[in-house]
Design a protein around this motif. Structure first.
Motif, PDB file in Angstrom:
ATOM      1  N   GLN A 172       0.825  -1.204   0.000  1.00  0.00           N
ATOM      2  CA  GLN A 172       0.000   0.000   0.000  1.00  0.00           C
ATOM      3  C   GLN A 172       0.863   1.261   0.000  1.00  0.00           C
ATOM      4  O   GLN A 172       0.444   2.304  -0.500  1.00  0.00           O
ATOM      5  CB  GLN A 172      -0.940  -0.019   1.201  1.00  0.00           C
ATOM      6  CG  GLN A 172      -2.016  -1.108   1.122  1.00  0.00           C
ATOM      7  CD  GLN A 172      -2.829  -1.049  -0.168  1.00  0.00           C
ATOM      8  OE1 GLN A 172      -3.353   0.011  -0.533  1.00  0.00           O
ATOM      9  NE2 GLN A 172      -2.934  -2.176  -0.865  1.00  0.00           N
ATOM     10  N   LEU A 173       2.068   1.187   0.552  1.00  0.00           N
ATOM     11  CA  LEU A 173       2.996   2.319   0.483  1.00  0.00           C
ATOM     12  C   LEU A 173       3.379   2.600  -0.970  1.00  0.00           C
ATOM     13  O   LEU A 173       3.465   3.756  -1.393  1.00  0.00           O
ATOM     14  CB  LEU A 173       4.244   2.030   1.317  1.00  0.00           C
ATOM     15  CG  LEU A 173       4.052   2.022   2.835  1.00  0.00           C
ATOM     16  CD1 LEU A 173       5.309   1.498   3.523  1.00  0.00           C
ATOM     17  CD2 LEU A 173       3.710   3.412   3.347  1.00  0.00           C
ATOM     18  N   ALA A 188       3.463  -2.768  -6.632  1.00  0.00           N
ATOM     19  CA  ALA A 188       4.574  -3.593  -6.167  1.00  0.00           C
ATOM     20  C   ALA A 188       4.073  -4.540  -5.096  1.00  0.00           C
ATOM     21  O   ALA A 188       3.158  -4.203  -4.338  1.00  0.00           O
ATOM     22  CB  ALA A 188       5.698  -2.717  -5.608  1.00  0.00           C
ATOM     23  N   LYS A 189       4.668  -5.693  -5.031  1.00  0.00           N
ATOM     24  CA  LYS A 189       4.323  -6.621  -3.952  1.00  0.00           C
ATOM     25  C   LYS A 189       4.917  -6.108  -2.643  1.00  0.00           C
ATOM     26  O   LYS A 189       5.912  -5.387  -2.641  1.00  0.00           O
ATOM     27  CB  LYS A 189       4.881  -8.014  -4.243  1.00  0.00           C
ATOM     28  CG  LYS A 189       4.080  -8.814  -5.252  1.00  0.00           C
ATOM     29  CD  LYS A 189       4.492 -10.272  -5.250  1.00  0.00           C
ATOM     30  CE  LYS A 189       4.055 -10.984  -3.981  1.00  0.00           C
ATOM     31  NZ  LYS A 189       4.327 -12.436  -4.011  1.00  0.00           N
ATOM     32  N   THR A 190       4.296  -6.494  -1.540  1.00  0.00           N
ATOM     33  CA  THR A 190       4.890  -6.218  -0.236  1.00  0.00           C
ATOM     34  C   THR A 190       6.210  -6.974  -0.176  1.00  0.00           C
ATOM     35  O   THR A 190       6.245  -8.190  -0.369  1.00  0.00           O
ATOM     36  CB  THR A 190       3.955  -6.683   0.898  1.00  0.00           C
ATOM     37  OG1 THR A 190       2.732  -5.946   0.806  1.00  0.00           O
ATOM     38  CG2 THR A 190       4.591  -6.451   2.249  1.00  0.00           C
ATOM     39  N   GLN A 191       7.307  -6.243   0.048  1.00  0.00           N
ATOM     40  CA  GLN A 191       8.631  -6.812  -0.116  1.00  0.00           C
ATOM     41  C   GLN A 191       9.288  -7.144   1.205  1.00  0.00           C
ATOM     42  O   GLN A 191       8.885  -6.680   2.270  1.00  0.00           O
ATOM     43  CB  GLN A 191       9.511  -5.816  -0.889  1.00  0.00           C
ATOM     44  CG  GLN A 191       8.825  -5.263  -2.121  1.00  0.00           C
ATOM     45  CD  GLN A 191       9.622  -5.427  -3.384  1.00  0.00           C
ATOM     46  OE1 GLN A 191      10.821  -5.425  -3.359  1.00  0.00           O
ATOM     47  NE2 GLN A 191       8.939  -5.561  -4.498  1.00  0.00           N
ATOM     48  N   ARG A 192      10.337  -7.943   1.112  1.00  0.00           N
ATOM     49  CA  ARG A 192      11.123  -8.263   2.287  1.00  0.00           C
ATOM     50  C   ARG A 192      11.828  -7.008   2.780  1.00  0.00           C
ATOM     51  O   ARG A 192      12.134  -6.110   1.988  1.00  0.00           O
ATOM     52  CB  ARG A 192      12.124  -9.363   1.947  1.00  0.00           C
ATOM     53  CG  ARG A 192      11.432 -10.699   1.702  1.00  0.00           C
ATOM     54  CD  ARG A 192      12.340 -11.733   1.088  1.00  0.00           C
ATOM     55  NE  ARG A 192      13.310 -12.243   2.052  1.00  0.00           N
ATOM     56  CZ  ARG A 192      13.984 -13.379   1.858  1.00  0.00           C
ATOM     57  NH1 ARG A 192      13.768 -14.088   0.768  1.00  0.00           N
ATOM     58  NH2 ARG A 192      14.854 -13.796   2.758  1.00  0.00           N
ATOM     59  N   PRO A 193      12.084  -6.922   4.082  1.00  0.00           N
ATOM     60  CA  PRO A 193      12.706  -5.706   4.631  1.00  0.00           C
ATOM     61  C   PRO A 193      14.064  -5.413   3.995  1.00  0.00           C
ATOM     62  O   PRO A 193      14.811  -6.321   3.638  1.00  0.00           O
ATOM     63  CB  PRO A 193      12.870  -6.044   6.121  1.00  0.00           C
ATOM     64  CG  PRO A 193      11.887  -7.130   6.373  1.00  0.00           C
ATOM     65  CD  PRO A 193      11.789  -7.918   5.114  1.00  0.00           C
ATOM     66  N   SER A 194      14.379  -4.116   3.878  1.00  0.00           N
ATOM     67  CA  SER A 194      15.623  -3.733   3.224  1.00  0.00           C
ATOM     68  C   SER A 194      16.829  -3.736   4.150  1.00  0.00           C
ATOM     69  O   SER A 194      17.943  -3.878   3.694  1.00  0.00           O
ATOM     70  CB  SER A 194      15.484  -2.336   2.597  1.00  0.00           C
ATOM     71  OG  SER A 194      14.699  -2.405   1.435  1.00  0.00           O
ATOM     72  N   PHE A 195      16.656  -3.529   5.441  1.00  0.00           N
ATOM     73  CA  PHE A 195      17.852  -3.542   6.278  1.00  0.00           C
ATOM     74  C   PHE A 195      17.552  -3.927   7.711  1.00  0.00           C
ATOM     75  O   PHE A 195      16.453  -3.732   8.228  1.00  0.00           O
ATOM     76  CB  PHE A 195      18.573  -2.190   6.241  1.00  0.00           C
ATOM     77  CG  PHE A 195      17.901  -1.083   7.016  1.00  0.00           C
ATOM     78  CD1 PHE A 195      18.245  -0.833   8.347  1.00  0.00           C
ATOM     79  CD2 PHE A 195      16.930  -0.281   6.434  1.00  0.00           C
ATOM     80  CE1 PHE A 195      17.639   0.187   9.069  1.00  0.00           C
ATOM     81  CE2 PHE A 195      16.313   0.745   7.147  1.00  0.00           C
ATOM     82  CZ  PHE A 195      16.669   0.975   8.480  1.00  0.00           C
ATOM     83  N   GLY A 196      18.562  -4.507   8.329  1.00  0.00           N
ATOM     84  CA  GLY A 196      18.558  -4.878   9.732  1.00  0.00           C
ATOM     85  C   GLY A 196      19.992  -5.206  10.101  1.00  0.00           C
ATOM     86  O   GLY A 196      20.918  -4.900   9.343  1.00  0.00           O
ATOM     87  N   VAL A 197      20.195  -5.842  11.242  1.00  0.00           N
ATOM     88  CA  VAL A 197      21.539  -6.160  11.704  1.00  0.00           C
ATOM     89  C   VAL A 197      21.663  -7.665  11.920  1.00  0.00           C
ATOM     90  O   VAL A 197      21.000  -8.235  12.787  1.00  0.00           O
ATOM     91  CB  VAL A 197      21.869  -5.425  13.023  1.00  0.00           C
ATOM     92  CG1 VAL A 197      23.300  -5.761  13.473  1.00  0.00           C
ATOM     93  CG2 VAL A 197      21.708  -3.918  12.854  1.00  0.00           C
ATOM     94  N   THR A 358      13.054  -0.418   6.213  1.00  0.00           N
ATOM     95  CA  THR A 358      12.447   0.179   5.020  1.00  0.00           C
ATOM     96  C   THR A 358      12.376  -0.887   3.953  1.00  0.00           C
ATOM     97  O   THR A 358      12.872  -2.009   4.130  1.00  0.00           O
ATOM     98  CB  THR A 358      13.267   1.396   4.535  1.00  0.00           C
ATOM     99  OG1 THR A 358      12.539   2.093   3.511  1.00  0.00           O
ATOM    100  CG2 THR A 358      14.621   0.981   3.973  1.00  0.00           C
ATOM    101  N   ASN A 359      11.748  -0.588   2.849  1.00  0.00           N
ATOM    102  CA  ASN A 359      11.859  -1.448   1.680  1.00  0.00           C
ATOM    103  C   ASN A 359      11.949  -0.568   0.453  1.00  0.00           C
ATOM    104  O   ASN A 359      11.607   0.610   0.482  1.00  0.00           O
ATOM    105  CB  ASN A 359      10.712  -2.465   1.582  1.00  0.00           C
ATOM    106  CG  ASN A 359       9.346  -1.819   1.600  1.00  0.00           C
ATOM    107  OD1 ASN A 359       9.135  -0.773   0.997  1.00  0.00           O
ATOM    108  ND2 ASN A 359       8.386  -2.441   2.275  1.00  0.00           N
ATOM    109  N   ILE A 425       7.812   0.433   9.031  1.00  0.00           N
ATOM    110  CA  ILE A 425       8.447   0.707   7.737  1.00  0.00           C
ATOM    111  C   ILE A 425       8.564   2.215   7.544  1.00  0.00           C
ATOM    112  O   ILE A 425       7.560   2.929   7.571  1.00  0.00           O
ATOM    113  CB  ILE A 425       7.646   0.087   6.580  1.00  0.00           C
ATOM    114  CG1 ILE A 425       7.609  -1.438   6.733  1.00  0.00           C
ATOM    115  CG2 ILE A 425       8.270   0.463   5.243  1.00  0.00           C
ATOM    116  CD1 ILE A 425       6.743  -2.138   5.712  1.00  0.00           C
ATOM    117  N   ALA A 426       9.779   2.689   7.383  1.00  0.00           N
ATOM    118  CA  ALA A 426      10.043   4.108   7.124  1.00  0.00           C
ATOM    119  C   ALA A 426      10.523   4.256   5.681  1.00  0.00           C
ATOM    120  O   ALA A 426      11.222   3.384   5.161  1.00  0.00           O
ATOM    121  CB  ALA A 426      11.104   4.634   8.095  1.00  0.00           C
ATOM    122  N   ILE A 427      10.149   5.355   5.065  1.00  0.00           N
ATOM    123  CA  ILE A 427      10.479   5.568   3.657  1.00  0.00           C
ATOM    124  C   ILE A 427      11.394   6.772   3.508  1.00  0.00           C
ATOM    125  O   ILE A 427      11.147   7.838   4.084  1.00  0.00           O
ATOM    126  CB  ILE A 427       9.213   5.789   2.814  1.00  0.00           C
ATOM    127  CG1 ILE A 427       8.302   4.562   2.896  1.00  0.00           C
ATOM    128  CG2 ILE A 427       9.572   6.097   1.366  1.00  0.00           C
ATOM    129  CD1 ILE A 427       8.898   3.299   2.313  1.00  0.00           C
TER     130      ILE A 427
END
Length: 476
Positions: A172-173, A188-197, A358-359, A425-427
């Protein structure tokens, strides 16, 4: 407990999903000016009457949509064929479902590599302007969708009956970003997260730390920049007393500056309620994040990798204890890492009371040169291709794909489960404008040249603002 339920339907093995490449540099490749290509065009779609989708009768007598043998192609920057050997029960079921749907509805579907990731917009534009697109659906990298949104070249998906934009599988974003005056020009499909540790549990134990400590800090709300730095102090170690660290806290990547800004409620580029972009690098939240990273990196916690030693490899080899990376890197780690590893959010800054990731979605668009019937058929095929088989539509079925890729349940059930929620999720809209905004120019000034964040901003502010102004002019 849940893991054992999922292992019943997920076979241990290598998934075919692509792992993220090493994040050794910001890769916003320059592209040729395509303003005249993506400029709004008039009347590229011939007026057509509303055409009902063709249907035939099934054996049971119910209506079945017939695409009349149409060969539907999704233009990509890589071929994505059906794998000969399926990596899991879920993947086996997915391809069985796809093949059944193609046979039932009389069409074929293929993802084909036609150009480079930074050439898809130009390829799509020239195809659509020709009036006879070679492909039915086009995958556009997020860096180039702002120009596309206002070009008149993409079909309004909201006007089609064959795709449900409220389906949870769609981001939806992404839909919000690609909406103008009620029309939706990309999905776009809901995607896997872009970053973490990611973190190495063995190196944590050798440093005298509980291997579950990051999970516990995350669960209690205490996984902060301050704690991250405290752990880095313990994890970066000189094991042979020669005055040089042999184990580092993490490998250096300029992306950490952007992640720190996001984790503090900031961003490089923001978007207001009217859809206008603005330079957000001077906001208190962003500057605080960037300054924290600059101070952190001055303490020799990080390993600067060479071209022959990538970030991911340094983590797998045990040279670094933590690795800030896209979640999908787990595919590579599962294949090549001996040590056990965990996965948590990037720590939160003082101005944010929650963890964020984010994604960076890649958008699917349909050419406006198509008739209504052609667009409906393309949308129908895409919706089917993006769907999971009926047996895998449970609320938590996504876990079946991920459990085999991690060495503990907490990564999936605690970290990724939250990362999938919209509130986490932050953009940063710097990722949605063209390669003219070169983030590496900014971070390199801070890291390699020793400039302060504000000094570095002065050198690139004009370039960034010109690109933001260009995109905003299209928004008006």
């Amino acid at each position: 407990m849940k893991k054992f339920l999922w292992i019943g339907i997920a076979v241990m093995g290598t998934l075919t999903a692509c792992g993220a490449a090493d994040e050794t540099a910001e890769v916003a490749a320059p592209v040729a000016e395509v303003a005249e290509v993506v400029a709004p065009v008039a009347e590229v779609v011939a007026p057509v009457a509303e055409v009902a989708a063709p249907v035939t009768a099934s054996a049971s007598g119910s209506a079945v949509r017939d695409l009349k043998g149409r060969e539907v192609t999704l233009a990509n920057w890589a071929n994505v064929p059906e794998p000969e050997n399926k990596g899991s029960a879920q993947e086996e079921s997915l391809w069985e479902y796809r093949n059944e749907m193609m046979e039932e509805h009389n069409f074929t579907f293929a993802e084909v590599g036609v150009t480079t990731w930074d050439g898809t917009l130009e390829y799509f534009s020239s195809n659509t302007l020709s009036g006879h697109p070679k492909d039915d659906i086009y995958r556009i990298h997020s860096s180039f969708v702002s120009g596309l949104l206002h070009s008149g070249l993409a079909y309004d998906l909201a006007s089609l009956n064959s795709i449900d934009l409220d389906d949870p599988k769609w981001s939806q974003l992404a839909i919000d970003y690609m909406t103008k005056d009620g029309a939706v020009y990309g999905i776009a499909k809901t995607q896997r997260p872009s970053f973490g540790v990611f973190y190495n549990k063995r190196l944590f134990e050798e440093a005298g730390l509980d291997p579950d400590l990051p999970y516990d800090l995350q669960a209690s709300g205490d996984w902060t920049w301050e704690k991250f730095e405290e752990l880095s102090e313990l994890l970066a170690r000189d094991t042979d007393a020669d005055g040089i660290n042999d184990i580092y806290a993490l490998p250096y990547s300029g992306t950490i500056f952007q992640y720190a800004a996001l984790s503090n409620g900031g961003s490089y580029v923001g978007r207001d309620e009217n859809g206008m972009l603005y330079n957000n690098t001077l906001s208190p939240e962003t500057l605080e994040g960037i300054q924290w990273v600059a101070d952190y990196l001055a303490k020799d916690y990080e390993l600067l990798t060479t071209k022959n030693m990538g970030h991911t490899q340094s983590f797998m080899d045990g040279q670094v204890a933590m690795y800030v990376a896209a979640e999908s890197v787990c595919v590579q780690l599962n294949k090549g890492m001996t040590d056990e590893y965990g996965f948590v959010f990037f720590p939160k800054g003082p101005k944010l009371d929650k963890y964020v990731t984010t994604n960076n979605p890649h958008f699917w668009v349909i050419p406006s040169a198509f008739s209504k019937e052609e667009a409906e058929d393309a949308a129908f095929a895409l919706d089917m291709w993006a769907s999971q088989p009926p047996d895998y539509r449970g609320e938590d079925d996504w876990m079946a794909e991920l459990f085999p890729l991690y060495r503990d349940d907490r990564a999936v059930e605690e970290t990724i489960a939250k990362m999938r929620q919209t509130e986490h999720i932050a953009i940063d809209y710097a990722n949605f404008i063209s390669g003219n905004v070169k983030i590496a120019d900014y971070t390199n000034d801070v890291y390699f040249d020793g400039n302060t964040p504000t000094e570095a901003l002065e050198t690139i502010a004009g370039i960034w603002q010109a690109e933001i102004d260009r995109v905003n002019a299209l928004n008006k």
